[in-house]
Every structure is written in structure tokens, then in C-alpha cells.
Design a protein around this motif. Sequence first.
Motif, PDB file in Angstrom:
ATOM      1  N   GLY A   1       9.893  35.527  81.767  1.00  0.00           N
ATOM      2  CA  GLY A   1      10.631  35.072  82.934  1.00  0.00           C
ATOM      3  C   GLY A   1      11.347  33.753  82.757  1.00  0.00           C
ATOM      4  N   ILE A   2      11.433  33.244  81.528  1.00  0.00           N
ATOM      5  CA  ILE A   2      12.023  31.904  81.359  1.00  0.00           C
ATOM      6  C   ILE A   2      13.542  31.924  81.427  1.00  0.00           C
ATOM      7  N   ASN A   3      14.164  33.091  81.388  1.00  0.00           N
ATOM      8  CA  ASN A   3      15.626  33.181  81.435  1.00  0.00           C
ATOM      9  C   ASN A   3      16.148  33.503  82.826  1.00  0.00           C
ATOM     10  N   GLU A   4      15.293  33.473  83.841  1.00  0.00           N
ATOM     11  CA  GLU A   4      15.709  33.915  85.166  1.00  0.00           C
ATOM     12  C   GLU A   4      16.707  32.958  85.818  1.00  0.00           C
ATOM     13  N   LYS A   5      16.638  31.670  85.493  1.00  0.00           N
ATOM     14  CA  LYS A   5      17.531  30.697  86.120  1.00  0.00           C
ATOM     15  C   LYS A   5      18.662  30.254  85.195  1.00  0.00           C
ATOM     16  N   ASP A   6      18.420  30.223  83.911  1.00  0.00           N
ATOM     17  CA  ASP A   6      19.475  29.863  82.959  1.00  0.00           C
ATOM     18  C   ASP A   6      19.107  30.482  81.612  1.00  0.00           C
ATOM     19  N   ASP A   7      19.923  30.205  80.630  1.00  0.00           N
ATOM     20  CA  ASP A   7      19.700  30.785  79.311  1.00  0.00           C
ATOM     21  C   ASP A   7      18.730  29.914  78.518  1.00  0.00           C
TER      22      ASP A   7
ATOM     23  N   SER B   1       5.734  22.685  80.709  1.00  0.00           N
ATOM     24  CA  SER B   1       4.492  23.234  80.151  1.00  0.00           C
ATOM     25  C   SER B   1       4.286  24.672  80.600  1.00  0.00           C
ATOM     26  N   GLY B   2       4.676  24.982  81.833  1.00  0.00           N
ATOM     27  CA  GLY B   2       4.529  26.344  82.334  1.00  0.00           C
ATOM     28  C   GLY B   2       5.418  27.331  81.601  1.00  0.00           C
ATOM     29  N   MET B   3       6.663  26.931  81.331  1.00  0.00           N
ATOM     30  CA  MET B   3       7.575  27.809  80.590  1.00  0.00           C
ATOM     31  C   MET B   3       7.048  28.085  79.186  1.00  0.00           C
ATOM     32  N   GLY B   4       6.578  27.027  78.521  1.00  0.00           N
ATOM     33  CA  GLY B   4       6.054  27.200  77.177  1.00  0.00           C
ATOM     34  C   GLY B   4       4.838  28.112  77.155  1.00  0.00           C
ATOM     35  N   ALA B   5       3.939  27.933  78.131  1.00  0.00           N
ATOM     36  CA  ALA B   5       2.735  28.767  78.190  1.00  0.00           C
ATOM     37  C   ALA B   5       3.090  30.226  78.451  1.00  0.00           C
ATOM     38  N   ARG B   6       4.078  30.469  79.322  1.00  0.00           N
ATOM     39  CA  ARG B   6       4.470  31.849  79.611  1.00  0.00           C
ATOM     40  C   ARG B   6       5.048  32.528  78.376  1.00  0.00           C
ATOM     41  N   LEU B   7       5.855  31.772  77.610  1.00  0.00           N
ATOM     42  CA  LEU B   7       6.439  32.357  76.412  1.00  0.00           C
ATOM     43  C   LEU B   7       5.352  32.642  75.375  1.00  0.00           C
ATOM     44  N   ARG B   8       4.391  31.733  75.221  1.00  0.00           N
ATOM     45  CA  ARG B   8       3.300  31.954  74.276  1.00  0.00           C
ATOM     46  C   ARG B   8       2.497  33.198  74.643  1.00  0.00           C
TER      47      ARG B   8
END
Length: 273
Positions: free
Chosen positions: A147-153, A164-171
Motif C-alpha cells: 500500500g505504499i504507492n497509494e498516495k504517490d510513487d 517507519s510504517g511504510m518501511g515495515a509494510r514493505l518488509r
Amino acid sequence: MADIQGTPTVVVDGVHITYTVHGGHPGGRGSATAALGRMLRRGRTAPAGRRVHAVKGVSFAAYRGEAIGLIGSNGSGKSTLLKAIAGLQPVERGQVYTHGRPALLGVNAALMGDLTGERNVVLGGLAMGMSRAEVRERYDGIVEFSGINEKDDAISRPMRTYSSGMGARLRFSIAAARSHDVLLIDEALSTGDARFRRRSQRRIDELRAEAGTVFLVSHSNSTITETCERALWLEAGTLRMDGPAKEVVAAYEEFTATASKAGTARTAGTKAE
């Protein structure tokens, strides 16, 4: 449900883990560093450090299809035990037996901050045992799940620019993109929003259905009871309780509530004096 008649995926047999903590000078980090520098300049060796007995004689077996939560106070040995199961932390006594290759997913899992999320998906996938063809095949699903691309690329930006949340979700998305005999998750679910946590829990259920075993360390008791059927309670390095997640969490919450009341009472007594 776990096939308790089958072959265990993990056996931890009387495991003791110790490690050395260096530093901790009362004067602060700067003074400790300066003192070490003076010792080195004089040709003297640094202090041996303080030995920590992090895990004390822990034993249990885990089976295919189980999702097992690890709970306990800070410093109780949960993350250290996960590292030992993953083969990243040596044990001093006892044995750890695993079926297949355990995969450890932590919030601080090593991805490259200066590389883009896109490049880290490739490297992370390879580190998790996927071939380059498998990474290419699953790439879009990994990014979409995170879900890290939902607002921008964001996937094209360096990882160091992520929250930290974006990194954890991608991991988590990288690790969960393939089945594992044993998947070890350290606090990864607690950093996402409610929607991501629901997606993560569904994926954990799928991994269990694919005959894997999942271990989850979390400070969120509700996450443990929602995700896991079994829980291990570690306290001060010892296994205090092993059983159904709801029962173990209830006992742990009663323990922490009692400890909190006792601490409040001691503080009040000290002020009164």
C-alpha cells in the motif's frame, strides 16, 4: 489447526542464551567513548562488558499450521529467542531444531536505505530465497499489498525517505510473498494501520493453510489473540506459560496489572516518607 501428530517444525530444547553488553557508563555515551579512547591510546584493553542471561532454559515444540504469539515484558527475551530460531543468535546451552529454513521478519530488517523501494523489493525477495523470475512475477503483488504507492510513487524513492510504517509494510509484504516452513515476525504488524493489519492477518492465515508455522512477537495483546491460537509468555528469560492465546494473554494482563499497582504503591510510599 496444527497437526499435533505430525513432525514438529521447530523444537527448542533447554535453550540458554547469553550475550555481552558494552558501555553503559554513568557519565553518558560521550564519556564512555572518551574513556575507551584513552584506554586504547595507552595500549590497554577495553572492559569486558556486562553479561546478560537473556533466555534461561526454554523448551517447546511448534507444529505445522500453528500461529504462535510471543508475549512478555520488555527485555524478556522474545526477540532474542526468535533470532536463535532463525539461526542468527548462537545459544550457550541447549539445542534449536528447525525443519526447513526459518525466515525472520523484523521492523529493523536490513533493507538498503539509499536504494529505492523497487530495488529493495528485488534484493529482499532474493534474500528470502526467491529466484529473480519469482521476484519479477510477484513484484506487482508485493507493492500492491504494501500500500505504499497509494498516495504517490513511493516505490521509486529511496527507502530512507519512508516513514517507519511504510518501511515495515514493505518488509512484511516482501517476506509474505512466498510460503515459508517457519516465518518469524517481530513487531511488524503493530506499525501498520488497521486496514493493513487486517490484510496481514489474512495473509498469515493463508501461510498457515499452506502448512507453514508462524511466530509473532507483538506488544499488542489484541493482535496476538486475533492472529494466534497459541501463545508463549516469556518473563525475565524464562517460559512462564504456554497454552491457548486467550488464556495466556489473560494471565499476562493480570500479571502486568498487579505489577503496575505494586509499582504505584511503592512510589506513593516513597513520596509519603
